[in-house]
Design an enzyme around this catalytic site. Structure first.
Site, PDB file in Angstrom:
ATOM      1  N   GLU A 154      22.363  38.939  47.386  1.00 15.79           N
ATOM      2  CA  GLU A 154      21.369  39.779  47.401  1.00 15.79           C
ATOM      3  C   GLU A 154      20.248  39.292  46.698  1.00 15.79           C
ATOM      4  O   GLU A 154      20.286  38.986  45.543  1.00 15.79           O
ATOM      5  CB  GLU A 154      21.796  41.044  46.692  1.00 15.79           C
ATOM      6  CG  GLU A 154      22.914  42.000  47.675  1.00 15.79           C
ATOM      7  CD  GLU A 154      23.273  43.241  47.056  1.00 15.79           C
ATOM      8  OE1 GLU A 154      23.114  44.654  47.728  1.00 15.79           O
ATOM      9  OE2 GLU A 154      23.614  43.447  45.974  1.00 15.79           O
ATOM     10  N   ASN A 192      27.005  47.014  45.709  1.00 22.26           N
ATOM     11  CA  ASN A 192      27.564  47.764  44.539  1.00 22.26           C
ATOM     12  C   ASN A 192      27.249  49.299  44.703  1.00 22.26           C
ATOM     13  O   ASN A 192      28.211  50.273  44.169  1.00 22.26           O
ATOM     14  CB  ASN A 192      27.320  47.300  43.121  1.00 22.26           C
ATOM     15  CG  ASN A 192      27.863  46.015  42.663  1.00 22.26           C
ATOM     16  OD1 ASN A 192      29.089  45.784  43.465  1.00 22.26           O
ATOM     17  ND2 ASN A 192      27.209  45.373  42.116  1.00 22.26           N
TER      18      ASN A 192
HETATM   19  C1  LIG Z   1      30.432  43.455  41.257  1.00 19.86           C
HETATM   20  C2  LIG Z   1      29.362  42.986  41.959  1.00 19.86           C
HETATM   21  O1  LIG Z   1      28.275  42.758  41.316  1.00 19.86           O
HETATM   22  C3  LIG Z   1      29.562  42.143  43.372  1.00 19.86           C
HETATM   23  C4  LIG Z   1      30.766  41.558  43.721  1.00 19.86           C
HETATM   24  O2  LIG Z   1      31.069  40.716  43.727  1.00 19.86           O
HETATM   25  S1  LIG Z   1      31.873  42.802  44.343  1.00 19.86           S
HETATM   26  C5  LIG Z   1      33.195  41.654  44.744  1.00 19.86           C
HETATM   27  C6  LIG Z   1      33.213  41.396  46.093  1.00 19.86           C
HETATM   28  N1  LIG Z   1      34.207  40.570  46.301  1.00 19.86           N
HETATM   29  C7  LIG Z   1      35.171  40.927  47.020  1.00 19.86           C
HETATM   30  O3  LIG Z   1      35.137  42.079  47.611  1.00 19.86           O
HETATM   31  C8  LIG Z   1      36.549  40.005  47.073  1.00 19.86           C
HETATM   32  C9  LIG Z   1      37.531  40.682  47.852  1.00 19.86           C
HETATM   33  N2  LIG Z   1      38.719  39.483  47.971  1.00 19.86           N
HETATM   34  C10 LIG Z   1      38.617  38.729  48.983  1.00 19.86           C
HETATM   35  O4  LIG Z   1      37.841  38.421  49.596  1.00 19.86           O
HETATM   36  C11 LIG Z   1      39.982  37.735  48.786  1.00 19.86           C
HETATM   37  O5  LIG Z   1      41.084  38.479  48.328  1.00 19.86           O
HETATM   38  C12 LIG Z   1      39.721  36.245  48.205  1.00 19.86           C
HETATM   39  C13 LIG Z   1      38.638  35.458  48.912  1.00 19.86           C
HETATM   40  C14 LIG Z   1      39.239  36.496  46.674  1.00 19.86           C
HETATM   41  C15 LIG Z   1      40.799  35.527  48.196  1.00 19.86           C
HETATM   42  O6  LIG Z   1      41.562  35.442  49.049  1.00 19.86           O
HETATM   43  P1  LIG Z   1      43.120  35.447  49.520  1.00 19.86           P
HETATM   44  O7  LIG Z   1      42.935  34.876  50.976  1.00 19.86           O
HETATM   45  O8  LIG Z   1      43.668  36.580  49.050  1.00 19.86           O
HETATM   46  O9  LIG Z   1      43.749  34.275  48.914  1.00 19.86           O
HETATM   47  P2  LIG Z   1      43.668  32.614  48.880  1.00 19.86           P
HETATM   48  O10 LIG Z   1      44.190  31.992  50.049  1.00 19.86           O
HETATM   49  O11 LIG Z   1      44.441  32.417  47.643  1.00 19.86           O
HETATM   50  O12 LIG Z   1      42.054  32.278  48.639  1.00 19.86           O
HETATM   51  C16 LIG Z   1      41.110  32.095  49.468  1.00 19.86           C
HETATM   52  C17 LIG Z   1      40.170  31.041  48.938  1.00 19.86           C
HETATM   53  O13 LIG Z   1      39.418  31.805  47.798  1.00 19.86           O
HETATM   54  C18 LIG Z   1      39.721  30.994  46.940  1.00 19.86           C
HETATM   55  N3  LIG Z   1      39.580  31.640  45.739  1.00 19.86           N
HETATM   56  C19 LIG Z   1      40.435  32.672  45.370  1.00 19.86           C
HETATM   57  N4  LIG Z   1      40.263  33.071  44.245  1.00 19.86           N
HETATM   58  C20 LIG Z   1      39.028  32.483  43.650  1.00 19.86           C
HETATM   59  C21 LIG Z   1      38.358  32.603  42.530  1.00 19.86           C
HETATM   60  N5  LIG Z   1      38.712  33.460  41.336  1.00 19.86           N
HETATM   61  N6  LIG Z   1      37.581  31.625  42.267  1.00 19.86           N
HETATM   62  C22 LIG Z   1      37.217  30.641  43.232  1.00 19.86           C
HETATM   63  N7  LIG Z   1      37.837  30.801  44.241  1.00 19.86           N
HETATM   64  C23 LIG Z   1      38.746  31.538  44.569  1.00 19.86           C
HETATM   65  C24 LIG Z   1      40.705  30.114  47.071  1.00 19.86           C
HETATM   66  O14 LIG Z   1      40.965  28.760  46.423  1.00 19.86           O
HETATM   67  C25 LIG Z   1      41.063  29.774  48.510  1.00 19.86           C
HETATM   68  O15 LIG Z   1      39.844  28.848  48.935  1.00 19.86           O
HETATM   69  P3  LIG Z   1      40.451  27.760  49.898  1.00 19.86           P
HETATM   70  O16 LIG Z   1      40.222  28.466  51.383  1.00 19.86           O
HETATM   71  O17 LIG Z   1      39.303  26.834  49.622  1.00 19.86           O
HETATM   72  O18 LIG Z   1      41.611  27.232  49.688  1.00 19.86           O
END
Ligand SMILES: CC(=O)CC(=O)SCCNC(=O)CCNC(=O)[C@H](O)C(C)(C)COP(=O)(O)OP(=O)(O)OC[C@H]1O[C@@H](n2cnc3c(N)ncnc32)[C@H](O)[C@@H]1OP(=O)(O)O
Ligand SMILES: NC(=O)C1=CN([C@@H]2O[C@H](COP(=O)(O)OP(=O)(O)OC[C@H]3O[C@@H](n4cnc5c(N)ncnc54)[C@H](OP(=O)(O)O)[C@@H]3O)[C@@H](O)[C@H]2O)C=CC1
Length: 293
Positions: A154, A192
């Protein structure tokens, strides 16, 4: 890179700062990473190392790319190490007093032409900008967590942000292979404003005994196809950050529908901040996360 920004400083080496440093270095920028202590910077560098290694093992990155990206990230233990950079992104704790102090220390030594950005999740860009010497070169660049994976950023202008700052920031975000969405400067912007009340409601659902942690997260993962349940996501974001955002919404919009759930307050008071402290709605200290309620 396609714009005048070549060097990027990041303040705060936590989960967001380390993620931002990661994607900037991969995109070819020279990065300086600053935090309150050298230990924090070391932790941030270790996180980046681990995440890049994961990208190599999953075939998303060549080992050579990892090496050269890592070589572009330098520890910046002193604020003065950021003096000559083109862009500085503040990604420290979500607390206005902390951020204002950082700007007060940084501005007198920062290159007067540099753009100063904040990764704040919720705070007024206009108000933060007015505490600096460069409101026209101040902007919100709000990355999503985990930064290396999430496609959205954003961009939020303060009332005084100049077009040239906005365009340079938009080009910078594009060079990181992220998609920009523009939000107006209102509490918690777009993502958010919508996401955090949902998470807060999930915590009320737990507080009122409608479901257990496991039931609520399973319901939203399988019933609404969310990649993470809302309580797991709250732990992932950090419960301190979730509470700060709800407080900004509550204070800024003066509507009781944003009242932070007392259970969220209690977890934060206990220091149970989620994954980063080992305990939140789940306990992460064993092999697999165990619900705490
Ligand atoms: C608060 C704010 O101001 C704003 C915000 O950010 S709000 C939060 C927004 N984020 C979300 O909503 C995230 C929701 N969750 C997801 O999209 C997924 O669960 C996720 C992408 C985090 C993990 O996906 P998953 O399919 O469950 O797990 P997994 O297969 O282990 O990971 C997918 C990829 O993410 C990566 N990943 C997971 N956690 C990570 C982390 N903490 N840091 C970096 N990379 C990460 C993994 O390495 C993997 O990468 P590759 O494809 O390159 O191997
Ligand atoms: N978590 C999320 O999902 C998202 C967070 N954000 C925003 O990004 C920012 C950072 O969040 P996040 O990375 O999760 O938080 P973390 O708690 O993981 O990291 C914050 C870092 O800032 C450091 N810090 C505190 N005070 C200072 C200071 N004065 N100077 C330099 N560093 C300092 C902290 O050190 P110490 O721990 O020693 O205090 C810590 O290392 C916040 O504004 C947050 O709202 C934006 C998008 C998503």
């Amino acid at each position: 890179m396609g714009n005048a920004i070549k060097t990027v400083g990041i303040i705060g080496a936590g989960q967001m700062g380390s993620g931002i440093a990661h994607v900037c270095a991969v995109a070819g920028y020279d990065v300086r990473l600053h935090d309150i202590s050298e230990d924090r910077i070391k932790d941030g560098l270790a996180t980046i190392n681990g995440n890049m290694a994961r990208q190599v093992s999953s075939g998303k990155m060549e080992d050579k790319e990892r090496e050269s990206a890592l070589s572009r990230i330098h520890a910046a233990p002193a604020v003065a190490d950021l003096a000559s950079l083109d862009l500085v992104i503040e990604a420290a704790t979500e607390d206005e007093t902390v951020k204002r102090k950082i700007f007060a220390n940084l501005c007198p030594i920062l290159n007067p032409e540099a753009i100063l950005a904040t990764n704040t999740s919720s705070l007024s860009i206009t108000r933060l900008a007015s505490s600096t010497d460069r409101p026209e070169r101040f902007i919100g660049i709000h990355f999503m967590n985990p930064v290396p994976i999430m496609k959205l950023v954003e961009l939020v202008r303060g009332i005084a942000t100049e077009d040239v700052t906005f365009e340079a920031s938009r080009n910078f975000v594009g060079s990181l292979d992220k998609t920009v969405t523009v939000a107006e400067d209102f509490p918690a912007f777009i993502v958010n404003r919508i996401l955090l009340p949902m998470i807060n409601e999930a915590i009320y659902t737990l507080y009122e005994g409608v479901g257990s942690v496991e039931a609520i997260d399973t319901a939203m993962r399988l019933g609404a196809n969310h990649p993470m349940g809302p309580l797991q996501l709250a732990d992932f974001i950090g419960l301190d950050t979730c509470l700060s955002i709800m407080q900004v919404l509550y204070d800024g919009l003066a509507d009781s529908k944003y009242r932070p759930c007392p259970l969220l307050v209690k977890y934060v008071e206990a220091g149970w901040l989620g994954q980063k402290t080992g305990r939140g709605f789940y306990d992460y200290r064993g092999e697999t996360p165990v619900p705490t309620r």
